[in-house]
Scaffold this active site. Sequence first.
Site, PDB file in Angstrom:
ATOM      1  N   HIS A   1       0.984  -1.161  -0.051  1.00 42.80           N
ATOM      2  CA  HIS A   1       0.132  -0.121  -0.092  1.00 42.80           C
ATOM      3  C   HIS A   1       0.969   1.357  -0.066  1.00 42.80           C
ATOM      4  O   HIS A   1       2.054   1.157   0.653  1.00 42.80           O
ATOM      5  CB  HIS A   1      -1.034   0.156   1.208  1.00 42.80           C
TER       6      HIS A   1
ATOM      7  N   ASP B   1      -7.858  -5.497  -0.239  1.00 44.57           N
ATOM      8  CA  ASP B   1      -8.188  -6.164  -1.110  1.00 44.57           C
ATOM      9  C   ASP B   1      -8.016  -7.703  -0.859  1.00 44.57           C
ATOM     10  O   ASP B   1      -8.387  -8.537  -1.656  1.00 44.57           O
ATOM     11  CB  ASP B   1      -7.668  -5.873  -2.547  1.00 44.57           C
TER      12      ASP B   1
HETATM   13  C1  SDX Z   1      -6.309   0.139  -2.882  1.00 43.36           C
HETATM   14  O1  SDX Z   1      -4.669   4.537  -2.078  1.00 43.36           O
HETATM   15  C2  SDX Z   1      -5.299   3.808  -1.441  1.00 43.36           C
HETATM   16  O2  SDX Z   1      -5.684   4.351  -0.347  1.00 43.36           O
HETATM   17  C3  SDX Z   1      -5.960   2.937  -2.294  1.00 43.36           C
HETATM   18  C4  SDX Z   1      -6.971   1.776  -1.277  1.00 43.36           C
HETATM   19  C5  SDX Z   1      -8.141   2.589  -1.103  1.00 43.36           C
HETATM   20  O3  SDX Z   1      -9.086   2.151  -0.156  1.00 43.36           O
HETATM   21  O4  SDX Z   1      -8.443   3.377  -2.058  1.00 43.36           O
HETATM   22  O5  SDX Z   1      -6.282   1.484  -0.312  1.00 43.36           O
HETATM   23  C6  SDX Z   1      -7.342   0.614  -2.107  1.00 43.36           C
HETATM   24  O6  SDX Z   1      -5.865   0.381  -3.822  1.00 43.36           O
HETATM   25  C7  SDX Z   1      -5.386  -1.034  -1.893  1.00 43.36           C
HETATM   26  C8  SDX Z   1      -4.112  -1.432  -2.918  1.00 43.36           C
HETATM   27  C9  SDX Z   1      -4.481  -2.350  -3.882  1.00 43.36           C
HETATM   28  N1  SDX Z   1      -3.700  -2.802  -4.729  1.00 43.36           N
HETATM   29  C10 SDX Z   1      -2.859  -4.092  -4.947  1.00 43.36           C
HETATM   30  O7  SDX Z   1      -2.890  -4.847  -3.961  1.00 43.36           O
HETATM   31  C11 SDX Z   1      -1.945  -4.407  -6.104  1.00 43.36           C
HETATM   32  C12 SDX Z   1      -0.629  -4.826  -5.502  1.00 43.36           C
HETATM   33  N2  SDX Z   1       0.100  -3.897  -4.826  1.00 43.36           N
HETATM   34  C13 SDX Z   1       0.943  -2.983  -5.448  1.00 43.36           C
HETATM   35  O8  SDX Z   1       0.635  -2.703  -6.883  1.00 43.36           O
HETATM   36  C14 SDX Z   1       1.369  -1.746  -4.689  1.00 43.36           C
HETATM   37  O9  SDX Z   1       1.816  -2.255  -3.265  1.00 43.36           O
HETATM   38  C15 SDX Z   1       0.570  -0.567  -4.826  1.00 43.36           C
HETATM   39  C16 SDX Z   1       0.283  -0.184  -5.924  1.00 43.36           C
HETATM   40  C17 SDX Z   1      -0.609  -0.984  -3.726  1.00 43.36           C
HETATM   41  C18 SDX Z   1       1.514   0.709  -4.036  1.00 43.36           C
HETATM   42  O10 SDX Z   1       2.424   0.848  -4.742  1.00 43.36           O
HETATM   43  P1  SDX Z   1       3.668   2.106  -4.476  1.00 43.36           P
HETATM   44  O11 SDX Z   1       3.387   2.906  -3.205  1.00 43.36           O
HETATM   45  O12 SDX Z   1       3.700   2.862  -5.607  1.00 43.36           O
HETATM   46  O13 SDX Z   1       4.815   0.875  -4.044  1.00 43.36           O
HETATM   47  P2  SDX Z   1       5.931   0.738  -5.095  1.00 43.36           P
HETATM   48  O14 SDX Z   1       5.238   0.057  -6.013  1.00 43.36           O
HETATM   49  O15 SDX Z   1       6.868   1.825  -5.401  1.00 43.36           O
HETATM   50  O16 SDX Z   1       6.525  -0.656  -4.289  1.00 43.36           O
HETATM   51  C19 SDX Z   1       7.608  -0.211  -3.345  1.00 43.36           C
HETATM   52  C20 SDX Z   1       8.423  -1.687  -3.437  1.00 43.36           C
HETATM   53  C21 SDX Z   1       8.825  -2.058  -4.727  1.00 43.36           C
HETATM   54  O17 SDX Z   1      10.037  -2.696  -4.695  1.00 43.36           O
HETATM   55  P3  SDX Z   1      11.497  -1.977  -4.965  1.00 43.36           P
HETATM   56  O18 SDX Z   1      11.339  -1.279  -6.334  1.00 43.36           O
HETATM   57  O19 SDX Z   1      11.479  -1.173  -3.812  1.00 43.36           O
HETATM   58  O20 SDX Z   1      12.417  -3.261  -4.972  1.00 43.36           O
HETATM   59  O21 SDX Z   1       7.661  -2.731  -2.893  1.00 43.36           O
HETATM   60  C22 SDX Z   1       7.275  -3.690  -4.059  1.00 43.36           C
HETATM   61  C23 SDX Z   1       7.778  -3.114  -5.149  1.00 43.36           C
HETATM   62  O22 SDX Z   1       8.378  -3.944  -6.490  1.00 43.36           O
HETATM   63  N3  SDX Z   1       5.955  -3.909  -4.142  1.00 43.36           N
HETATM   64  C24 SDX Z   1       5.641  -5.274  -4.225  1.00 43.36           C
HETATM   65  C25 SDX Z   1       4.054  -5.259  -4.046  1.00 43.36           C
HETATM   66  N4  SDX Z   1       3.921  -4.197  -3.747  1.00 43.36           N
HETATM   67  C26 SDX Z   1       5.062  -3.262  -3.789  1.00 43.36           C
HETATM   68  N5  SDX Z   1       6.108  -6.416  -4.506  1.00 43.36           N
HETATM   69  C27 SDX Z   1       5.491  -7.530  -4.665  1.00 43.36           C
HETATM   70  N6  SDX Z   1       3.963  -7.632  -4.500  1.00 43.36           N
HETATM   71  C28 SDX Z   1       3.471  -6.457  -4.134  1.00 43.36           C
HETATM   72  N7  SDX Z   1       2.047  -6.486  -4.105  1.00 43.36           N
END
Ligand code: SDX
Length: 443
Positions: free
Chosen positions: A320, A378
Amino acid sequence: MSNELPSIPVHTSSPDEKATLTMPNGQTIELPVLAPTHGPKVLNVSALYKQTGYFTYDPGFLSTASCDSQITFIDGERGILLHRGYPIEELAAQASYVEVAYLLLYGKLPNQTELVEFGNQVTYHTMVHEQFKQFFQGYRRDAHPMALMVGTVGALSAFYHESLDINDAAAREIATHRIVAKMPTICAMAYKYSIGHPFVYPRNDLDYASNFLHMCFSVPAEEYKVSPTLAKAMNRFLILHADHEQNASAATVRISGSSQANPYACIAAGCASLWGPAHGGANEAALRMLFEIGTKDRIPEYLKRAKDKDDPFRLMGFGHRVYKNYDPRARVLRESCHEVLEELGKNNEPIFALAVELERIALEDDYFQQRKLFPNVDFYSGIMLHAMGFPTSMFPALFALGRTVGWISQWKEMIGEPNQRIARPRQRYTGEQIRRYVPTNDR
Ligand code: SDX
């Protein structure tokens, strides 16, 4: 949540607090520091460009507060979520969705008279214009329900645009009631259309969650009795999805509304943004992922893929932008999920055991621990909705249904601001330098 309310630092505003910025040319400017009730203080950079000719730069808005808001507070480090100051755990355990809707819209919990009056307002706007059904006919039956929602919610503008003067508070009020009231009807119509069932009219004798379940699952051929357990689970699901500060879809609604666009069109824009698998589409993606993993022995293979930078696969339902702790909504949803499975005699559903095992292994894994990746809202919601009988493709539409009152509350707060103005971000231009047009023959 323990009986004790977590203590959250409250800031005392010190009006003359400032930060000093020294520019490369030696110019120093002062940036006013604005104090919140809770959470990080902010640097007011709105005059920065005028004073220095520089823009701030923050793609993805990791460090940017786009507005003032009194609706929702999130402490991502400690996994705290408040709506108008009330912890989500208490609202989910004790309130009805209509009560939470009133709270988000008007800033206080309603007394009995206010709750009945607001409830009636919502109830008496649940029907849609009879011609509204025609919009669905143009879609294929196998269209994704979110494609139907984006199209038909926007079409509400066609019925109310003329009667809507958004500068008039009373007109804004009725638009708010119409949107909260008609969303369940439209969401149920999207589901019924996708399975070839006739649409079911709303009933004024049912509460919000029961009415929605009745419109989804009843058929003309026989009496449908709404299960109190499912109604309670749906009520809780809607509360847990009601609002979440300036998430991508709420920000979309605010930006759309800042141009004074019709609020129905703004909510349609919110649906479009929420549909993405990185946002509200994650509940659908998380369940599909769990089915793809299938068995516990395949968890390590998928965790490996989730950590592989060359593999686009991510663990859906994990991570998140704000929560660097367990999403408090996920904790409540996990409980609700268990209750629903128990009640439906599905508590041996392998998919739930798989989810619990995947969560356990991921939370022990260095990669996830270092990046503070926890289950989010989710992760468990899909399992509960699946057990309740909804097809996976309906999950983002159900998320949109719950989030509608948050979107329209954010819209109402934005449009009601005394100095409300169009939101128009700038950019860092990295394109070509200025150059002459080249006639086709010389290219
Ligand atoms: C919702 O904003 C809100 O409040 C949203 C929400 C709401 O109520 O409105 O809470 C609802 O959207 C919840 C999130 C649902 N999405 C997912 O579950 C999809 C999977 N999650 C990721 O896509 C990600 O965690 C996000 C999109 C939720 C957050 O992305 P960020 O903040 O841009 O984080 P990032 O992509 O920069 O990740 C930071 C690191 C990265 O690794 P490094 O580059 O530092 O090595 O964490 C890793 C990412 O690769 N990472 C994950 C991961 N989520 C982040 N690696 C594996 N699996 C994951 N799920």
